[in-house]
Write a protein that holds these residues in place. Structure first.
Motif, mmCIF file in Angstrom:
data_model
loop_
_atom_site.group_PDB
_atom_site.id
_atom_site.type_symbol
_atom_site.label_atom_id
_atom_site.label_comp_id
_atom_site.label_asym_id
_atom_site.label_seq_id
_atom_site.Cartn_x
_atom_site.Cartn_y
_atom_site.Cartn_z
ATOM 1 N N ARG A 28 17.389 1.627 0.945
ATOM 2 C CA ARG A 28 16.743 0.372 0.532
ATOM 3 C C ARG A 28 17.458 -0.282 -0.634
ATOM 4 O O ARG A 28 17.740 -1.483 -0.623
ATOM 5 C CB ARG A 28 15.286 0.640 0.153
ATOM 6 N N LEU B 218 0.460 -8.083 -3.419
ATOM 7 C CA LEU B 218 1.412 -7.243 -2.687
ATOM 8 C C LEU B 218 2.114 -8.031 -1.590
ATOM 9 O O LEU B 218 3.330 -7.883 -1.384
ATOM 10 C CB LEU B 218 0.695 -6.042 -2.097
ATOM 11 N N ARG C 251 4.830 -10.244 -3.061
ATOM 12 C CA ARG C 251 6.032 -9.528 -3.517
ATOM 13 C C ARG C 251 7.021 -9.314 -2.392
ATOM 14 O O ARG C 251 8.244 -9.302 -2.603
ATOM 15 C CB ARG C 251 5.615 -8.189 -4.143
ATOM 16 N N ASP D 145 10.667 -5.754 0.324
ATOM 17 C CA ASP D 145 11.698 -4.965 -0.368
ATOM 18 C C ASP D 145 11.142 -4.430 -1.687
ATOM 19 O O ASP D 145 11.460 -4.914 -2.767
ATOM 20 C CB ASP D 145 12.945 -5.800 -0.619
ATOM 21 N N VAL D 146 10.315 -3.433 -1.587
ATOM 22 C CA VAL D 146 9.636 -2.902 -2.752
ATOM 23 C C VAL D 146 9.617 -1.384 -2.644
ATOM 24 O O VAL D 146 9.645 -0.818 -1.554
ATOM 25 C CB VAL D 146 8.206 -3.488 -2.843
ATOM 26 N N VAL E 84 8.942 4.088 -10.200
ATOM 27 C CA VAL E 84 8.797 2.664 -9.878
ATOM 28 C C VAL E 84 9.003 1.816 -11.132
ATOM 29 O O VAL E 84 9.563 0.722 -11.075
ATOM 30 C CB VAL E 84 7.415 2.382 -9.250
ATOM 31 N N GLN F 244 12.764 0.491 -12.279
ATOM 32 C CA GLN F 244 13.613 -0.329 -11.430
ATOM 33 C C GLN F 244 13.795 -1.728 -11.996
ATOM 34 O O GLN F 244 13.309 -2.054 -13.069
ATOM 35 C CB GLN F 244 13.037 -0.354 -10.023
ATOM 36 N N HIS G 204 12.561 -4.463 -11.156
ATOM 37 C CA HIS G 204 11.362 -5.301 -11.138
ATOM 38 C C HIS G 204 10.266 -4.555 -11.898
ATOM 39 O O HIS G 204 9.442 -3.865 -11.283
ATOM 40 C CB HIS G 204 10.918 -5.581 -9.700
ATOM 41 N N ASP H 194 6.634 -4.192 -10.825
ATOM 42 C CA ASP H 194 6.277 -3.444 -9.621
ATOM 43 C C ASP H 194 5.444 -2.208 -9.931
ATOM 44 O O ASP H 194 4.734 -1.717 -9.049
ATOM 45 C CB ASP H 194 7.550 -3.019 -8.866
ATOM 46 N N ILE I 59 2.442 -1.606 -7.534
ATOM 47 C CA ILE I 59 2.472 -0.525 -6.549
ATOM 48 C C ILE I 59 1.543 0.611 -6.956
ATOM 49 O O ILE I 59 0.671 1.025 -6.184
ATOM 50 C CB ILE I 59 3.904 -0.005 -6.368
ATOM 51 N N LYS J 238 -1.619 -1.144 -5.237
ATOM 52 C CA LYS J 238 -1.500 -0.530 -3.921
ATOM 53 C C LYS J 238 -2.148 0.860 -3.936
ATOM 54 O O LYS J 238 -2.762 1.276 -2.952
ATOM 55 C CB LYS J 238 -0.045 -0.421 -3.482
ATOM 56 N N SER K 160 6.881 1.523 2.536
ATOM 57 C CA SER K 160 6.472 0.295 1.847
ATOM 58 C C SER K 160 5.983 -0.807 2.768
ATOM 59 O O SER K 160 5.516 -1.839 2.293
ATOM 60 C CB SER K 160 7.658 -0.257 1.024
#
Length: 814
Positions: free
Chosen positions: A126, A622, A625, A628-629, A638, A641, A643, A646, A650, A654, A721
């Motif tokens: 990814r 979500l 966004r 691509d997460v 997480v 990264q 971002h 996120d 997430i 999420k 994801s």
């Protein structure tokens, strides 16, 4: 101030310097300060006997111009990390502490890695946008504490002078990601510790240049639970972050190894005596005990807040211990006493002081946005603890220890701490409180300030104390009234009176504590504190929660305040009651707390509309966004990264959604009884109460309660994801023999072809009657027909927010 801080600490100290200090304080200040510093010189000057020369030697490490050689067809293997150097030139470095630890390669070659977990393989694909985990390389630099340099030297031929700039560039870049020259501190502390301790364990850092794609860094550490890692440069000069991290093969005999596999230090109990004086200066004396399993461990790094200055470090019997404190970080590199045997207990005594306690005014920040509003209002004032995690010396963040804590603060202040209050007294204008942890803990903190207290005595729950800075809020009240009169607002808050604020906060604290006790089981601690802090976030500690002052100021009508307060209380079960076993298990901490807060708002506040509003907002976040997460299953990583937003998206949002989906999967649609889900959550907590647990532990508990394999669910929603888009349609035909055929069709997009999910469907019939069922959606197209005794008046797909998805409807098409 230096004179005051040092004398106060050493007066409370029974070190050999104390008696000299006692005599000096009777002298005039102009005479006493130089003599005082001289008296303390042995401890203050005991820094950096070996650390700085070693650091500087490593920082200036360069490739030798007279040390190049040819290399052909050599393979260097470290578990599933394989470097194949086809042909090229090797350049060896100078020495550090008598060891050649660096070598660079320029030429043709490749590097490959085989992550032990499928989630990590997918993350590599990814992030790097590459289906392969084998990459061509044109250069590589190695920093090694194992045999790598010797192995490569063994295959070298045709020695000659070298002048290759690519080799120097790659090595310099690798060093820049290992060391911070400004702070004189290691960015990779394990590597520097290996150098200082003359370690020969399996530790290798490598930086490779690829002909296509960004450079990559690889880390191999045979002693770590996550022994292999692939790192990627952050954007715009940001620090590297791990794309993938996973155990080495020999560690996989246990599929879920401990986070600390083989630490250099195994921590024992702490004894801390801390002082906050009337000027808010902080000082402390900490005795910390530990063992070292390897006798060659001589240097160890301990974290310490950058606001604190180490004044002296010594053994329990008063012998000075050399150390280095990083000027821009605060961390301590400590040279351990010689003569130890493996398993011997080391007891060290640190005296420090600094600006740990600060003052803060929320009003001053608001005035910058509205300088003409109520200029006569006196500023509000809060005290804040600037660093809640490193105000005492810590080794890592995952070892639980017992703590004995004594605090001396001005008696005009209220105080709260983790632990159980075992004694309190007053001496003049000073309040002295003594606390002991009820069980080993990985976190310790406190709060201090002018606060009113409300004590809760409820037979359903342990005693609770809620603290609020009423005095500071009076100033805010005057300002907010003036702001309201002028037509302004602050974050769309419904302003509360002071009594309302304390009542609202106290209600949520007590009710959520009771609700979670009933749903999950008995909490760990015998008393709880909820204390106000001048931050825009909350934080949880064992038996104690920080609540932002914003939640005392006003009430949003979205339910956000209830969610915030109960989220922090839920951490007493998720994150403290059960600790995440490793890096990947952050969901068990933040996602579980977030869902628990939603559940509390729905069940106890009896506000289903706000529940659905909140979870719908998180779904929309979500979906915006995009695909691509990072997956939920990489956990704390997480946050590292490119971002940064996120992590909340997430792990919090999420994460709550995944539990909501699991809840509705286990829901009895005939009775709407959710005892199955409640029993699952309670069993998980009670089974691992006071221990560490992993996502896989939770999965096994879910399977035991649902009595079916659930690997598919965790694979789709935790390890991946994708979020599906459903397009739903239905059609009822003419009844035949008293049965009405109802046709269903679902088109599924934006997910892998084998994606499966049972989705609830609601059928409405005349007389306000409802029937619920699960429609098993699999693959791009799902179709089916069911017969009903009458024709439905309406059909709704996913009516109860049971699946994190984008749902569309369309007219039935033949």
């Amino acid at each position: 101030m230096i004179f005051k801080s040092l004398t106060e600490k050493h007066l409370a100290d029974h070190s050999p310097a104390s008696e000299t200090v006692r005599k000096l304080i009777t002298m005039k200040r102009a005479v006493a300060v130089p003599l005082l510093l001289a008296a303390l010189a042995p401890s203050l000057a005991g820094q950096a006997v070996e650390y700085l020369p070693t650091f500087d030697s490593l920082r200036s490490l360069s490739l030798r111009a007279d040390s190049a050689a040819s290399l052909r067809d050599v393979t260097l293997v470290r578990d599933s990390l394989v470097f194949h150097l086809d042909s090229g030139t090797l350049y060896f470095s100078g020495t550090v502490m008598g060891r050649v630890i660096g070598v660079a390669f320029v030429g043709r070659g490749s590097v490959s890695v085989a992550p032990a977990y499928s989630i990590e393989r997918r993350e590599l694909r990814r992030v790097l946008h590459d289906s392969s985990t084998t990459w061509a390389i044109t250069a590589a630099a190695f920093l090694a504490l194992d045999s790598s340099v010797t192995e490569l030297k063994h295959h070298a031929t045709g020695w000659h002078p070298g002048q290759e700039s690519d080799a120097r560039h790659t090595m310099d870049h690798l060093l820049s990601h290992v060391l911070d020259g400004r702070s004189k501190l290691a960015l990779d502390a394990d590597f520097l510790a290996g150098i200082l301790n003359a370690d020969t364990t399996g530790y290798l850092l490598a930086r490779v240049a690829r002909p296509s794609g960004a450079d990559l860094t690889f880390r191999y550490d045979a002693r770590a639970s996550e022994g292999l890692a692939v790192l990627h440069d952050g954007r715009e000069g940001a620090a590297e972050w791990p794309i993938a991290a996973f155990p080495i093969a020999r560690a996989l005999s246990d599929s879920e190894p401990e986070e600390v596999a083989d630490p250099d230090v195994r921590m024992g109990p702490y004894t801390v005596k801390a002082v906050v004086d009337p000027a808010h200066d902080f000082s402390s004396i900490t005795v910390f005990r530990f063992t070292t399993p390897r006798v060659r461990t001589r240097w160890v790094e301990f974290q310490l807040a950058e606001e604190l200055n180490a004044d002296s470090l010594g053994t329990a019997d008063g012998r000075p211990v050399p150390y280095f404190q990083a000027p821009h970080n605060g961390n301590l590199w400590i040279r351990l006493p010689d003569g130890r045997q493996p398993g011997d207990t080391v007891a060290l005594r640190l005296v420090d002081h600094g600006a740990l306690i600060g003052t803060y005014s929320l009003l001053e920040g608001w005035r910058r946005d509205g300088p003409r509003i109520a200029p006569e209002v006196r500023p509000d004032k809060w005290l804040l603890v600037r660093d809640c995690s490193e105000w005492y010396p810590r080794y890592g963040y995952s070892q639980a220890t017992d703590m004995d804590l004594t605090y001396r603060v001005p008696q005009e202040y209220q105080f709260s701490s983790i632990g159980r209050l075992v004694d309190s007294a007053r001496s003049g204008d000073t309040a002295i409180t003594h606390w002991r942890t009820e069980r080993p803990t990985v976190w310790a903190c406190f709060n201090v300030g002018r606060m009113d207290e409300r004590h809760i005595a409820d037979p359903r729950i342990p005693p609770v104390v809620v603290q609020m800075n009423t005095e500071a809020h009076k100033s805010l009240d005057q300002f907010l009234e003036a702001l309201t009169d002028s037509g302004g607002s602050v974050s769309n808050l419904r302003l509360l009176t002071r009594a309302d604020a304390l009542t609202d906060v106290t209600g949520d604290v007590a009710n959520s504590l009771s609700f979670f006790t009933q749903r999950f089981g008995t909490p760990l601690y015998s008393r709880y504190y909820a204390t106000e802090v001048p931050f825009d976030y909350g934080q949880a500690f064992p038996g104690m929660i920080y609540l932002s002052n914003y939640t005392y100021i006003g009430q949003r009508n979205t339910g956000a305040e209830e969610v915030f307060r109960s989220h922090e209380m839920a951490h007493q079960w998720w994150g403290i009651g059960i600790m995440p076993a490793g890096e990947r298990d952050a969901w068990l901490q933040e996602g579980f707390a977030n869902f628990s807060a939603l559940w509390y708002m729905q069940q106890i506040m009896n506000d289903t509309s706000k529940f659905f509003d909140q979870i719908t907002k998180w779904r929309d976040d979500l979906l915006r966004r995009g695909p691509d997460v990072a997956p939920l299953g990489i956990g704390f990583r997480v946050a590292n990264q490119d971002h940064p937003g996120d992590y909340d998206l997430i792990v919090y949002e999420k994460g709550a959604w995944v539990l909501q989906m699991l809840r509705n999967l286990m829901l009895n649609f005939r009775t709407f009884n959710e005892d199955g889900f409640t029993a699952t959550m309670r069993d998980f907590y009670m089974r691992f109460r006071g221990q560490k647990a992993s996502i896989r532990d939770f999965e096994r508990v879910v399977e035991q309660h649902s009595d079916v394999p659930m690997g598919w669910f965790f694979d789709e929603w935790v390890d991946r994801s994708a979020i599906p888009t459903y397009t739903f349609s239905w059609q009822a035909d003419t009844a035949v023999n008293g049965k009405t055929p109802v046709h269903f069709r679902v088109r599924q997009e934006d997910v892998p072809g084998d994606f499966f999910m049972p989705v609830p469907v609601e059928l409405q019939f005349a007389g306000n009657r409802h029937v619920y069922m699960h429609l098993n959606v699999r693959g791009p197209l799902t179709e089916g027909t069911l017969n009903f005794p009458e024709t439905p008046t309406a059909v709704f797909f996913d009516p109860l927010a049971s699946v994190l998805a984008k749902v569309k409807t369309e007219h039935w098409k033949r």
